[in-house]
Design a protein around this motif. Structure first.
Motif, PDB file in Angstrom:
ATOM      1  N   ASN A  32       2.562  16.454   0.066  1.00  0.00           N
ATOM      2  CA  ASN A  32       1.618  15.642  -0.708  1.00  0.00           C
ATOM      3  C   ASN A  32       0.917  16.533  -1.736  1.00  0.00           C
ATOM      4  O   ASN A  32       0.174  17.436  -1.379  1.00  0.00           O
ATOM      5  CB  ASN A  32       0.583  15.020   0.254  1.00  0.00           C
ATOM      6  CG  ASN A  32      -0.685  14.546  -0.446  1.00  0.00           C
ATOM      7  OD1 ASN A  32      -1.788  14.925  -0.054  1.00  0.00           O
ATOM      8  ND2 ASN A  32      -0.546  13.746  -1.463  1.00  0.00           N
TER       9      ASN A  32
ATOM     10  N   ASP B 145       4.570  12.527  -1.429  1.00  0.00           N
ATOM     11  CA  ASP B 145       3.431  11.622  -1.590  1.00  0.00           C
ATOM     12  C   ASP B 145       2.720  12.031  -2.874  1.00  0.00           C
ATOM     13  O   ASP B 145       2.047  13.054  -2.922  1.00  0.00           O
ATOM     14  CB  ASP B 145       2.521  11.758  -0.370  1.00  0.00           C
ATOM     15  CG  ASP B 145       1.246  10.931  -0.493  1.00  0.00           C
ATOM     16  OD1 ASP B 145       0.891  10.539  -1.614  1.00  0.00           O
ATOM     17  OD2 ASP B 145       0.601  10.693   0.542  1.00  0.00           O
TER      18      ASP B 145
ATOM     19  N   SER C 276       0.825  -1.223   0.000  1.00  0.00           N
ATOM     20  CA  SER C 276       0.000   0.000   0.000  1.00  0.00           C
ATOM     21  C   SER C 276       0.850   1.260   0.000  1.00  0.00           C
ATOM     22  O   SER C 276       2.062   1.216   0.297  1.00  0.00           O
ATOM     23  CB  SER C 276      -0.973   0.089   1.189  1.00  0.00           C
ATOM     24  OG  SER C 276      -0.299   0.499   2.365  1.00  0.00           O
ATOM     25  N   GLY C 277       0.172   2.360  -0.301  1.00  0.00           N
ATOM     26  CA  GLY C 277       0.819   3.668  -0.240  1.00  0.00           C
ATOM     27  C   GLY C 277       1.145   4.051   1.188  1.00  0.00           C
ATOM     28  O   GLY C 277       2.218   4.586   1.478  1.00  0.00           O
ATOM     29  N   VAL C 278       0.229   3.759   2.108  1.00  0.00           N
ATOM     30  CA  VAL C 278       0.472   4.158   3.498  1.00  0.00           C
ATOM     31  C   VAL C 278       1.653   3.375   4.075  1.00  0.00           C
ATOM     32  O   VAL C 278       2.475   3.908   4.822  1.00  0.00           O
ATOM     33  CB  VAL C 278      -0.818   4.060   4.351  1.00  0.00           C
ATOM     34  CG1 VAL C 278      -1.257   2.650   4.586  1.00  0.00           C
ATOM     35  CG2 VAL C 278      -0.654   4.774   5.667  1.00  0.00           C
TER      36      VAL C 278
ATOM     37  N   TRP D 233      -3.893  14.615   4.776  1.00  0.00           N
ATOM     38  CA  TRP D 233      -4.422  13.310   5.197  1.00  0.00           C
ATOM     39  C   TRP D 233      -3.690  12.893   6.482  1.00  0.00           C
ATOM     40  O   TRP D 233      -2.451  12.862   6.501  1.00  0.00           O
ATOM     41  CB  TRP D 233      -4.175  12.322   4.072  1.00  0.00           C
ATOM     42  CG  TRP D 233      -4.792  10.992   4.246  1.00  0.00           C
ATOM     43  CD1 TRP D 233      -6.102  10.697   4.494  1.00  0.00           C
ATOM     44  CD2 TRP D 233      -4.111   9.737   4.149  1.00  0.00           C
ATOM     45  NE1 TRP D 233      -6.275   9.342   4.564  1.00  0.00           N
ATOM     46  CE2 TRP D 233      -5.075   8.725   4.351  1.00  0.00           C
ATOM     47  CE3 TRP D 233      -2.784   9.361   3.910  1.00  0.00           C
ATOM     48  CZ2 TRP D 233      -4.756   7.379   4.324  1.00  0.00           C
ATOM     49  CZ3 TRP D 233      -2.477   8.015   3.872  1.00  0.00           C
ATOM     50  CH2 TRP D 233      -3.458   7.036   4.085  1.00  0.00           C
TER      51      TRP D 233
ATOM     52  N   ARG E 185      -4.159  -3.074  -1.232  1.00  0.00           N
ATOM     53  CA  ARG E 185      -2.990  -2.682  -0.442  1.00  0.00           C
ATOM     54  C   ARG E 185      -1.689  -2.944  -1.208  1.00  0.00           C
ATOM     55  O   ARG E 185      -0.861  -3.783  -0.824  1.00  0.00           O
ATOM     56  CB  ARG E 185      -2.965  -3.391   0.934  1.00  0.00           C
ATOM     57  CG  ARG E 185      -4.291  -3.495   1.665  1.00  0.00           C
ATOM     58  CD  ARG E 185      -5.069  -2.189   1.728  1.00  0.00           C
ATOM     59  NE  ARG E 185      -4.378  -1.144   2.434  1.00  0.00           N
ATOM     60  CZ  ARG E 185      -4.266   0.118   1.966  1.00  0.00           C
ATOM     61  NH1 ARG E 185      -4.794   0.481   0.811  1.00  0.00           N
ATOM     62  NH2 ARG E 185      -3.605   1.003   2.647  1.00  0.00           N
TER      63      ARG E 185
ATOM     64  N   VAL F  57       0.553  10.022  -4.697  1.00  0.00           N
ATOM     65  CA  VAL F  57      -0.401   8.953  -5.049  1.00  0.00           C
ATOM     66  C   VAL F  57      -1.528   9.449  -5.965  1.00  0.00           C
ATOM     67  O   VAL F  57      -2.166   8.657  -6.634  1.00  0.00           O
ATOM     68  CB  VAL F  57      -1.007   8.233  -3.812  1.00  0.00           C
ATOM     69  CG1 VAL F  57       0.075   7.694  -2.889  1.00  0.00           C
ATOM     70  CG2 VAL F  57      -1.977   9.101  -3.056  1.00  0.00           C
ATOM     71  N   TYR F  58      -1.741  10.769  -6.001  1.00  0.00           N
ATOM     72  CA  TYR F  58      -2.795  11.299  -6.890  1.00  0.00           C
ATOM     73  C   TYR F  58      -2.226  11.865  -8.195  1.00  0.00           C
ATOM     74  O   TYR F  58      -2.910  12.617  -8.868  1.00  0.00           O
ATOM     75  CB  TYR F  58      -3.601  12.392  -6.169  1.00  0.00           C
ATOM     76  CG  TYR F  58      -4.405  11.869  -5.001  1.00  0.00           C
ATOM     77  CD1 TYR F  58      -5.608  11.181  -5.193  1.00  0.00           C
ATOM     78  CD2 TYR F  58      -3.962  12.042  -3.698  1.00  0.00           C
ATOM     79  CE1 TYR F  58      -6.337  10.696  -4.120  1.00  0.00           C
ATOM     80  CE2 TYR F  58      -4.687  11.552  -2.621  1.00  0.00           C
ATOM     81  CZ  TYR F  58      -5.869  10.881  -2.837  1.00  0.00           C
ATOM     82  OH  TYR F  58      -6.601  10.392  -1.781  1.00  0.00           O
TER      83      TYR F  58
ATOM     84  N   LEU G  15       4.784   4.994   2.712  1.00  0.00           N
ATOM     85  CA  LEU G  15       5.103   6.221   3.447  1.00  0.00           C
ATOM     86  C   LEU G  15       5.705   5.906   4.817  1.00  0.00           C
ATOM     87  O   LEU G  15       6.648   6.560   5.270  1.00  0.00           O
ATOM     88  CB  LEU G  15       3.829   7.066   3.610  1.00  0.00           C
ATOM     89  CG  LEU G  15       3.365   7.747   2.321  1.00  0.00           C
ATOM     90  CD1 LEU G  15       1.875   8.071   2.384  1.00  0.00           C
ATOM     91  CD2 LEU G  15       4.173   9.014   2.072  1.00  0.00           C
TER      92      LEU G  15
ATOM     93  N   ASN H   8      -4.479  15.810  -0.637  1.00  0.00           N
ATOM     94  CA  ASN H   8      -5.698  15.379   0.041  1.00  0.00           C
ATOM     95  C   ASN H   8      -5.680  16.085   1.397  1.00  0.00           C
ATOM     96  O   ASN H   8      -4.756  15.846   2.180  1.00  0.00           O
ATOM     97  CB  ASN H   8      -5.668  13.853   0.231  1.00  0.00           C
ATOM     98  CG  ASN H   8      -6.829  13.350   1.054  1.00  0.00           C
ATOM     99  OD1 ASN H   8      -7.748  14.080   1.371  1.00  0.00           O
ATOM    100  ND2 ASN H   8      -6.768  12.066   1.397  1.00  0.00           N
TER     101      ASN H   8
ATOM    102  N   SER I   9      -3.799   2.306  -5.430  1.00  0.00           N
ATOM    103  CA  SER I   9      -5.173   2.488  -4.938  1.00  0.00           C
ATOM    104  C   SER I   9      -6.015   3.411  -5.797  1.00  0.00           C
ATOM    105  O   SER I   9      -7.156   3.100  -6.124  1.00  0.00           O
ATOM    106  CB  SER I   9      -5.141   3.074  -3.521  1.00  0.00           C
ATOM    107  OG  SER I   9      -4.754   2.093  -2.600  1.00  0.00           O
ATOM    108  N   LYS I  10      -5.468   4.585  -6.112  1.00  0.00           N
ATOM    109  CA  LYS I  10      -6.322   5.633  -6.691  1.00  0.00           C
ATOM    110  C   LYS I  10      -6.413   5.509  -8.206  1.00  0.00           C
ATOM    111  O   LYS I  10      -7.493   5.618  -8.774  1.00  0.00           O
ATOM    112  CB  LYS I  10      -5.799   7.019  -6.301  1.00  0.00           C
ATOM    113  CG  LYS I  10      -5.466   7.166  -4.824  1.00  0.00           C
ATOM    114  CD  LYS I  10      -6.675   7.131  -3.909  1.00  0.00           C
ATOM    115  CE  LYS I  10      -6.251   7.085  -2.442  1.00  0.00           C
ATOM    116  NZ  LYS I  10      -7.350   7.141  -1.504  1.00  0.00           N
TER     117      LYS I  10
ATOM    118  N   SER J 252       1.056   4.527  -5.109  1.00  0.00           N
ATOM    119  CA  SER J 252       0.036   3.540  -4.761  1.00  0.00           C
ATOM    120  C   SER J 252      -0.735   3.107  -5.995  1.00  0.00           C
ATOM    121  O   SER J 252      -0.901   3.892  -6.931  1.00  0.00           O
ATOM    122  CB  SER J 252      -0.947   4.194  -3.782  1.00  0.00           C
ATOM    123  OG  SER J 252      -2.035   3.347  -3.560  1.00  0.00           O
TER     124      SER J 252
HETATM  125  C1  LIG Z   1      -2.561  11.588   0.350  1.00  0.00           C
HETATM  126  C2  LIG Z   1      -2.636  10.118   0.441  1.00  0.00           C
HETATM  127  N1  LIG Z   1      -1.512   9.413   0.483  1.00  0.00           N
HETATM  128  C3  LIG Z   1      -1.513   8.086   0.568  1.00  0.00           C
HETATM  129  C4  LIG Z   1      -2.688   7.395   0.607  1.00  0.00           C
HETATM  130  C5  LIG Z   1      -2.557   5.919   0.763  1.00  0.00           C
HETATM  131  O1  LIG Z   1      -3.240   5.142  -0.085  1.00  0.00           O
HETATM  132  P1  LIG Z   1      -3.145   3.562   0.063  1.00  0.00           P
HETATM  133  O2  LIG Z   1      -2.611   3.235   1.391  1.00  0.00           O
HETATM  134  O3  LIG Z   1      -4.539   3.077  -0.153  1.00  0.00           O
HETATM  135  O4  LIG Z   1      -2.222   3.126  -1.025  1.00  0.00           O
HETATM  136  C6  LIG Z   1      -3.903   8.086   0.594  1.00  0.00           C
HETATM  137  C7  LIG Z   1      -5.185   7.380   0.710  1.00  0.00           C
HETATM  138  O5  LIG Z   1      -6.233   7.943   0.906  1.00  0.00           O
HETATM  139  C8  LIG Z   1      -3.872   9.481   0.495  1.00  0.00           C
HETATM  140  O6  LIG Z   1      -4.987  10.209   0.459  1.00  0.00           O
END
Ligand SMILES: Cc1ncc(COP(=O)(O)O)c(C=O)c1O
Length: 381
Positions: free
Chosen positions: A164, A196, A91-93, A117, A238, A198-199, A96, A168, A229-230, A227
């Motif tokens: 970031n 960060d 996952s991205g989190v 975030w 993840r 991810v977007y 990080l 977000n 995810s998005k 990530s």
């Molecule tokens: C700014 C930012 N970074 C990282 C993430 C992590 O995404 P994930 O853990 O789903 O890869 C999110 C998820 O909402 C996010 O908003």
């Protein structure tokens, strides 16, 4: 329990969501994900891998073929990045957290550009580092960087700058020129940048938001967290990755061993399928998200007493209603009285107090119009 853990604030987004989850009469826009499931071509790749028995431990840094595929994918968007600079993460989190674990501990100072975030600022706190917050500033309803304030905050005492963009919750995005200014400053202070991004693909003014990868040299003090995810609708899977200076990769591999050991192989196979289908899938997804943004934003902006700016990137409208300063109380009332589920701005730090975040990612943009109708009724329009 260690003090930093005991002192972690609970998620205020969850607080609101818990009040409304399971209620069929609530339209939920509180979490940062679309209501559209992962596309079938990605799900099928994972199913095939499971059926093939790919259920074993794998390399700490990820399947070599996934790291190669990521190198190719990144190279089509940015300057070339060799596979040796890539670590696949759960996952991205997790990406990080690994980056932060590698760089910051007790006594270290982390500067974070906020609102943000909350997971990003919780991570250095968990590790015992201190967090200095530099707030974006609101100009004509839009959140913007005060470069002078940021450069003044980042000094030779700053170990990490956490940034970031697209951001977000605000949708604020860095320009290339701003990235270059920040990078030049961090070279002088010896500060690491954890970017960060991810977007980066969820960007409406080009195929990809500006990335620090294009501003920096491969061996600089820069870590980019990413990530699946998005961009691929894979929040529940993840899967993410880090781009690192090559000299760091082996050490990150060790950290991965002690955190998760590896990302599951069948999930990595899904990641490979996602990258193979990226050129067809991502632009079409972003087009759908743009349609969502362009459905919601004009309707919100037209309401009297509402300040909102159209975000260049991300999946969120971040707005405030005149005279409403307690965002948590307001979000709770919106759930209870209007059947509208939004995230309170204070969940992203005190700087976001008085604001609300609306995730506009939906397979059906007409749901957004329904939400606006509920908001209008609530504010008496
Ligand atoms: C700014 C930012 N970074 C990282 C993430 C992590 O995404 P994930 O853990 O789903 O890869 C999110 C998820 O909402 C996010 O908003």
């Amino acid at each position: 329990m260690r003090q930093p853990i005991a002192q972690l604030p609970g998620s205020k987004i969850r607080e609101v969501a818990n009040a409304g989850l399971g209620r069929a009469d609530v339209l939920p826009f509180w979490f940062g994900e679309s209501d559209e499931p992962t596309p079938a071509f990605i799900r099928e790749a994972a199913i095939r891998a499971l059926n093939d028995g790919e259920t074993f431990y794998a390399h700490n840094l990820g399947l070599p073929e996934l790291r190669e595929a990521l190198s190719t994918y990144i190279g089509r968007l940015h300057k070339a990045v060799v596979a040796d600079r890539i670590a696949v993460t759960s996952s991205g989190v997790n990406a990080l957290m690994l980056a932060m674990q590698a760089l910051a501990g007790p006594g270290d100072e982390v500067v974070a550009v906020v609102p943000l975030w909350p997971n990003l600022t919780a991570q250095p706190s968990i590790l015992g580092a201190s967090v200095k917050r530099v707030s974006l500033v609101v100009r004509a309803g839009a959140w913007q960087l005060d470069m002078d304030a940021l450069l003044a905050a980042v000094t030779s005492a700053t170990t990490v700058l956490l940034i970031n963009a697209p951001n977000n919750p605000t949708g604020w995005t860095l320009t290339r020129a701003e990235q270059e200014t920040i990078l030049a400053h961090c070279r002088r202070t010896g500060t690491w940048i954890i970017a960060d991004e991810v977007y980066e693909r969820v960007f409406f003014e080009g195929s990809c938001a500006p990335s620090f990868l294009d501003a920096a040299e491969p061996d600089e003090r820069l870590i980019v967290a990413q990530s699946f995810s998005k961009s691929f609708l894979m929040t529940g899977w993840r899967l993410g990755w880090l781009v690192l200076p090559a000299s760091m990769t082996d050490d990150i591999g060790k950290l991965i061993e002690f955190n998760t050991s590896c990302a599951p192989v069948f999930i990595q196979r899904a990641g490979l399928a996602a990258l193979a289908g990226a050129d067809d899938f991502v632009p079409a997804l972003v087009q759908r998200l743009k349609q969502c943004r362009d459905t919601l934003l004009p309707q919100l902006a037209a309401l009297p007493g509402i300040s909102v700016a159209t975000p260049a990137g991300g999946m969120y409208a971040f707005f405030r209603i005149e005279g409403q300063d307690d965002s948590l109380a307001l979000a709770m009332r919106l759930v209870a009285e209007a059947g509208l589920g939004l995230a309170p701005g204070v969940a992203f730090g005190d700087e976001g107090e008085g604001w609300l975040r609306w995730c506009f990612a939906s397979h059906d943009p007409s749901r957004l119009g329904l939400g606006v109708e509920r908001l209008k009724r609530f504010i008496g329009l």
